[in-house]
Write an enzyme that holds these catalytic residues in place. Structure first.
Site, mmCIF file in Angstrom:
data_model
loop_
_atom_site.group_PDB
_atom_site.id
_atom_site.type_symbol
_atom_site.label_atom_id
_atom_site.label_comp_id
_atom_site.label_asym_id
_atom_site.label_seq_id
_atom_site.Cartn_x
_atom_site.Cartn_y
_atom_site.Cartn_z
ATOM 1 N N ARG A 134 43.582 42.626 45.823
ATOM 2 C CA ARG A 134 43.329 41.933 44.580
ATOM 3 C C ARG A 134 43.314 43.330 43.343
ATOM 4 O O ARG A 134 43.624 42.897 42.242
ATOM 5 C CB ARG A 134 42.152 40.934 44.620
ATOM 6 C CG ARG A 134 42.096 40.218 43.236
ATOM 7 C CD ARG A 134 41.157 39.192 43.190
ATOM 8 N NE ARG A 134 41.538 38.004 43.763
ATOM 9 C CZ ARG A 134 42.255 36.783 43.366
ATOM 10 N NH1 ARG A 134 42.636 36.962 42.043
ATOM 11 N NH2 ARG A 134 42.778 35.862 44.163
ATOM 12 N N PHE A 150 36.343 40.178 42.767
ATOM 13 C CA PHE A 150 36.873 40.392 43.944
ATOM 14 C C PHE A 150 37.835 41.892 44.007
ATOM 15 O O PHE A 150 39.050 41.627 44.234
ATOM 16 C CB PHE A 150 37.474 39.138 44.704
ATOM 17 C CG PHE A 150 37.663 39.033 46.156
ATOM 18 C CD1 PHE A 150 36.622 38.676 46.977
ATOM 19 C CD2 PHE A 150 38.929 39.235 46.524
ATOM 20 C CE1 PHE A 150 36.911 38.457 48.319
ATOM 21 C CE2 PHE A 150 39.377 39.150 48.091
ATOM 22 C CZ PHE A 150 38.272 38.918 48.870
ATOM 23 N N ARG A 177 32.313 38.046 42.652
ATOM 24 C CA ARG A 177 32.942 37.567 41.308
ATOM 25 C C ARG A 177 34.087 38.535 40.886
ATOM 26 O O ARG A 177 33.494 39.404 40.419
ATOM 27 C CB ARG A 177 32.020 37.075 40.315
ATOM 28 C CG ARG A 177 32.282 36.043 39.501
ATOM 29 C CD ARG A 177 31.056 35.553 38.497
ATOM 30 N NE ARG A 177 31.545 34.287 37.839
ATOM 31 C CZ ARG A 177 30.494 33.619 36.953
ATOM 32 N NH1 ARG A 177 29.391 33.915 37.523
ATOM 33 N NH2 ARG A 177 31.020 32.544 36.519
ATOM 34 N N ALA A 200 37.569 32.810 45.328
ATOM 35 C CA ALA A 200 38.694 32.945 44.675
ATOM 36 C C ALA A 200 38.935 32.131 43.505
ATOM 37 O O ALA A 200 40.048 31.829 43.062
ATOM 38 C CB ALA A 200 39.990 32.951 45.539
ATOM 39 N N THR A 216 44.725 35.389 48.082
ATOM 40 C CA THR A 216 45.778 36.424 48.378
ATOM 41 C C THR A 216 46.387 36.354 49.506
ATOM 42 O O THR A 216 47.470 36.799 49.989
ATOM 43 C CB THR A 216 45.634 37.879 47.709
ATOM 44 O OG1 THR A 216 44.593 38.462 48.415
ATOM 45 C CG2 THR A 216 45.243 38.109 46.250
ATOM 46 N N GLU A 230 30.413 34.602 51.057
ATOM 47 C CA GLU A 230 31.563 34.222 51.552
ATOM 48 C C GLU A 230 31.970 34.752 52.881
ATOM 49 O O GLU A 230 32.072 33.926 53.956
ATOM 50 C CB GLU A 230 32.817 34.856 50.781
ATOM 51 C CG GLU A 230 34.051 34.493 51.086
ATOM 52 C CD GLU A 230 35.428 35.185 50.061
ATOM 53 O OE1 GLU A 230 35.065 35.405 49.040
ATOM 54 O OE2 GLU A 230 36.487 35.084 50.571
ATOM 55 N N PHE A 238 28.063 33.654 44.291
ATOM 56 C CA PHE A 238 28.965 34.928 43.519
ATOM 57 C C PHE A 238 30.010 35.921 44.643
ATOM 58 O O PHE A 238 30.239 36.648 44.165
ATOM 59 C CB PHE A 238 27.849 35.680 42.856
ATOM 60 C CG PHE A 238 26.993 34.953 41.910
ATOM 61 C CD1 PHE A 238 27.599 34.178 40.962
ATOM 62 C CD2 PHE A 238 25.829 34.948 42.255
ATOM 63 C CE1 PHE A 238 26.754 33.281 40.151
ATOM 64 C CE2 PHE A 238 24.929 34.232 41.419
ATOM 65 C CZ PHE A 238 25.244 33.470 40.546
ATOM 66 N N GLU A 289 35.850 33.082 38.137
ATOM 67 C CA GLU A 289 35.957 34.699 38.278
ATOM 68 C C GLU A 289 36.434 35.334 36.898
ATOM 69 O O GLU A 289 35.822 36.142 36.318
ATOM 70 C CB GLU A 289 36.567 35.061 39.346
ATOM 71 C CG GLU A 289 36.153 34.825 40.692
ATOM 72 C CD GLU A 289 36.805 35.179 41.814
ATOM 73 O OE1 GLU A 289 37.894 34.657 42.222
ATOM 74 O OE2 GLU A 289 36.631 36.187 42.426
ATOM 75 N N GLN A 303 29.116 29.908 51.776
ATOM 76 C CA GLN A 303 30.273 29.379 50.992
ATOM 77 C C GLN A 303 31.510 29.192 51.922
ATOM 78 O O GLN A 303 32.585 28.774 51.620
ATOM 79 C CB GLN A 303 30.875 30.811 50.026
ATOM 80 C CG GLN A 303 30.208 31.061 48.861
ATOM 81 C CD GLN A 303 30.612 32.060 48.073
ATOM 82 O OE1 GLN A 303 30.037 33.232 48.352
ATOM 83 N NE2 GLN A 303 31.963 32.253 47.421
#
Ligand code: LUZ
Ligand code: MOS
Length: 768
Positions: free
Chosen positions: A304, A338, A336, A503, A434, A226, A222, A705, A191
């Site tokens: 988050r 997060f 997903r 995100a 964030t 990442e 998902f 998400e 990702q």
């Protein structure tokens, strides 16, 4: 317009990493990992593996030419363990052979000498032992001490939510092609092509310019790719550098489930205080996040959680503290939502608890505490327009909630062996990374002399339809049909310094960059067209593949315009950059405006429970969702349904379990149950109408998400069904609500840690 990939998907022609043809002589790499959760590594025995037929080499940390470090936020994770192992499955060697089977067989012949060290698997135990990934963080507002005094009801409880396996259909994998001068080209199922590029460069000790990462599509991610796609790319690159052969590393399902990180389990303590009318005056929560053995993205995920601790509610006095706790499990990672789902589960549990104790029904409590337009979140961001109330009322009205409620009551009054439960779940999800600097993207458009258009961005297609959305943005802005547009693979040499596609921002950020590049390109072309046609610049537009003057098509088509522009030496390439404006956050005060905007929605969930066996069905989930002016309703509907079902799995069936030695027990599809077509409820999705979002591309909203949160409704609906069966028992908040847990609740509540007592006794219920 349909999904760009739809036809090739259904024909089975879409290529994933393992499908890509490789040159003759390609080698196969397989990682070998620790059998212990925490130990000093005194020796790694690779001889048997090296001597195994077909094995070319076995690589360990000593073979890394650069820095043995894959950490991104905190540099605390080696690619291959050296002196110490910190979780079962932690890789310490890579076996390279002429076939995948040979490499897999040889990897089993690698052993190590371990000196065991004490291991911790539980977040609270880690916190007691002072094992933290980073210092704790606290978001606070108002005056809690004063607020508690005004409360009529104060309740405390503990909430636990479990881990979750990503179970992307395509397992982790990369192919590394060695190139001249120590360069390497990778096709990597990531990702985040730039993170992969950066870490591969670091591992190999070469500049990022010598690493090219390319990816056309992922078979699901998902969040699991990442950060955690990178080590497998780095191992393949390391082996390619050593052998000067193409090296393919594709994890088999077993290794993928055992070696990669999953959703963070959280254990939390809340204290909630309400006045007599059910207004929440005070809320305090401690989140204990089980981060696993290395930081990975845990600190961002905890961010988050802090932001989403109040879901869609406005509470004047709060104190939210998060602890990221280091344990001896594979590093938990992005998934997903997060960290938001874990936090929202706590506040929804607190409201459920409050409803049970005060007798005010939960929906009344929820609606009474909604954040209103112009109000400020606990982290200081003011919400210009709240769609929370609208989404809820449209949901209740459209799906005729009062009738549903009557029907469920009626059913429960008439049935003993089965009970129904109903829940309403409003959601709120902040859109933007964030980590503010990640909110940037680039697009590169080339128009070729035949009029065909290529678009490159940093967005990674993982089945979510982002390429289709980007093509649509480009086509609409240029005024041509999307058939003329090809979205090229995501490649670090065409678009550099990309943020992960994560995100939920992939279409927002890359779509905005594409919009800007398209706008600049079309503007230049229309300057030229106005000259060609000898008409005022303001009169010319491009519509449906034609240059129009005062909205009437001329003879000048897009293709002929491009051909002429080329001959007139007009630049047919455009790059553009986008950075989300007005984002700011001050870490010293823990306040600011970190999000571009928020997504809202509401879901009604109905379940039926068999009160003798604990078995249940999720009958239906009815949703109203705010997608702004959807870029593509079919795609967004797919995201909403998929997110919901994934959330249902997290809350009901999917239970990750570890043994006493930290070994994964639920490491196969025989022991880890995920929702399937038969489990999926009847789903109804309705879009919130007339909700254009000026803060994202073409008034759309991010969609990836937020819908995951809807799955949580099933937990509370099941709890309601359990309470309909046995109203004397207290509520409890340990997810997932597996059929095993529902049965224990009905038959052996002490095994769930519940007293056989009146809920009012269990709660600290204070009356002034
Ligand atoms: N990744 C990230 C994310 O790096 N920062 C975020 O805020 C985020 N949020 C959701 C999913 N992935
Ligand atoms: Mo993510 S959880 O990779 O948006």
């Amino acid at each position: 317009m349909s999904l760009i990939d739809a036809a090739s998907h259904v024909r089975g022609e879409s290529l994933y990493v393992d499908d890509i043809p490789v040159p003759a002589g390609t080698l196969y790499a397989v990682p070998a990992g620790s059998r212990m959760a925490h130990a000093r590594l005194t020796a790694i025995h690779t001889e048997d593996a090296r001597n195994f037929p077909g094995i070319v080499c076995v690589l360990t940390a000593d073979d890394i030419p650069g820095q043995n470090q894959i950490g991104t936020i905190i540099m605390d994770e080696p690619l291959l363990a050296e002196d110490c192992v910190h979780y079962v499955g932690q890789p310490f060697a890579v076996v390279v052979g002429t076939s995948r089977m040979a490499a897999e067989q040889a990897a089993k012949r690698i052993s190590a000498d371990y000196t065991p060290l004490p291991a911790i698997f539980d977040a609270r135990e880690a916190a007691s032992a002072g094992q933290f990934i980073a210092p704790s963080r606290t978001f606070a507002c108002g005056d809690l001490a004063k607020a508690w005094e005004k409360c009529v009801t104060i309740l405390e409880n503990r909430v636990d939510s479990g881990s979750q396996e990503h179970l992307y259909i395509e397992t982790q994998g990369s192919i590394a092609f060695p190139a001249e001068n120590d360069s390497v080209r990778l096709i990597s199922g990531t990702q985040s092509p730039t993170s992969t590029q950066k870490v591969v460069a670091r591992i190999l000790g070469i500049p990022m310019t010598k690493v090219e990462v390319d990816i056309r599509r992922l078979g699901g991610a998902f969040g699991g790719k990442e950060d955690q796609a990178t080590p497998w790319a780095a191992m393949a690159a390391l082996a390619a550098r050593r052998t000067q052969k193409t090296v393919k590393l594709i994890l088999n399902r077993h290794d993928d489930m055992h070696m990669t990180g999953k959703r963070h389990p959280y254990s939390s303590d809340y204290k909630i205080g309400l006045d007599a009318e059910g207004r929440i005056l005070a809320y305090e929560v401690d989140f204990y996040q089980n981060a696993g053995a290395a930081a990975d993205l845990s600190t961002s995920i905890l961010d988050r959680s802090l932001y989403h601790a109040l879901n869609v509610y406005h509470i004047p006095n709060v104190r939210i503290t998060g602890y990221s706790c280091r344990t001896n499990l594979p590093p938990f990672t992005a998934f997903r939502g997060f960290g938001a789902p874990q936090a929202v589960f706590v506040i929804e549990s607190a409201l459920t608890h409050a409803a049970a104790v005060t007798g005010i029904d939960k929906l009344t409590l929820q609606a009474r505490n909604f954040i209103q337009s112009g109000q400020t979140f606990h982290y200081g961001q003011t919400l210009p327009v709240s769609h929370a109330g609208r989404a809820l009322s449209e949901c209740l009205n459209h799906y005729q909630y009062p009738e549903l409620q009557t029907r469920v009551r009626h059913f429960n009054a008439q049935h003993y062996g089965s009970k129904k439960g109903l829940s309403v779940l409003p959601i709120c999800f902040g859109i933007s990374f964030t980590t503010i600097f990640l909110n940037q993207a680039s697009a590169l458009i080339h128009v070729y002399t035949d009029g065909s258009v290529s678009v490159s961005t940093g967005a990674v297609e993982m089945g979510q339809g982002v390429y289709t959305k980007i093509a649509r943005v480009c086509a609409r802005t240029l005024g041509i049909s999307s058939e003329r547009i090809t979205i090229l693979s995501t490649n670090t040499t065409r678009v550099a310094n990309t943020s992960p596609t994560a995100a939920s921002t992939g279409a927002d950020l890359n779509g905005m960059a594409t919009f800007e590049a398209s706008r600049l390109l079309v503007s230049r072309l229309l300057d030229f067209a106005a000259l060609e046609l000898s008409v005022p610049r303001t009169a010319v537009t491009l519509q449906n593949n034609f240059v129009c003057v005062s909205d009437c098509p001329t003879e000048l088509t897009w293709d002929s315009l491009i051909a002429k522009a080329y001959l007139n030496r007009i630049c047919l390439t455009q790059h553009a950059f986008y950075a989300t404006p007005d984002l700011a956050f001050d870490r010293t005060t823990e306040t600011g405006s970190p999000f571009a905007y928020h997504v809202f929605g509401a879901a009604i969930t109905e379940v039926t429970l068999d009160t003798l066996t604990g078995a249940y069905t999720i009958d239906s989930v009815k949703i109203v969702h705010d997608a702004g002016e959807s870029l593509d309703r079919a795609i967004d509907c797919g995201q909403i349904e998929g997110g919901l079902v994934q959330g249902l799995g997290w809350m009901t069936l999917e239970e990750i379990q570890y043994g006493a030695e930290g070994q994964l027990l639920s490491g196969s599809l025989a022991t880890y149950k995920v929702p399937d077509l038969h489990f999926a409820p009847a789903i109804e999705v309705r879009f919130l109408e007339q909700a254009p979002n000026p803060r994202a591309v073409l008034n759309s909203k991010a969609v990836g998400e937020p819908p995951f949160l809807y799955g949580m409704g099933a937990y509370f609906a099941l709890l309601e069904a359990l309470q309909a069966a046995q109203p004397e028992k207290p509520v409890f908040f340990t997810a997932p609500m597996t059929p095993e847990r529902t049965l224990l609740y009905l038959m052996e509540p002490s095994k769930l840690g519940l007293p056989n007592e009146d809920p009012a006794l269990q709660a600290m219920h204070k009356t002034h």
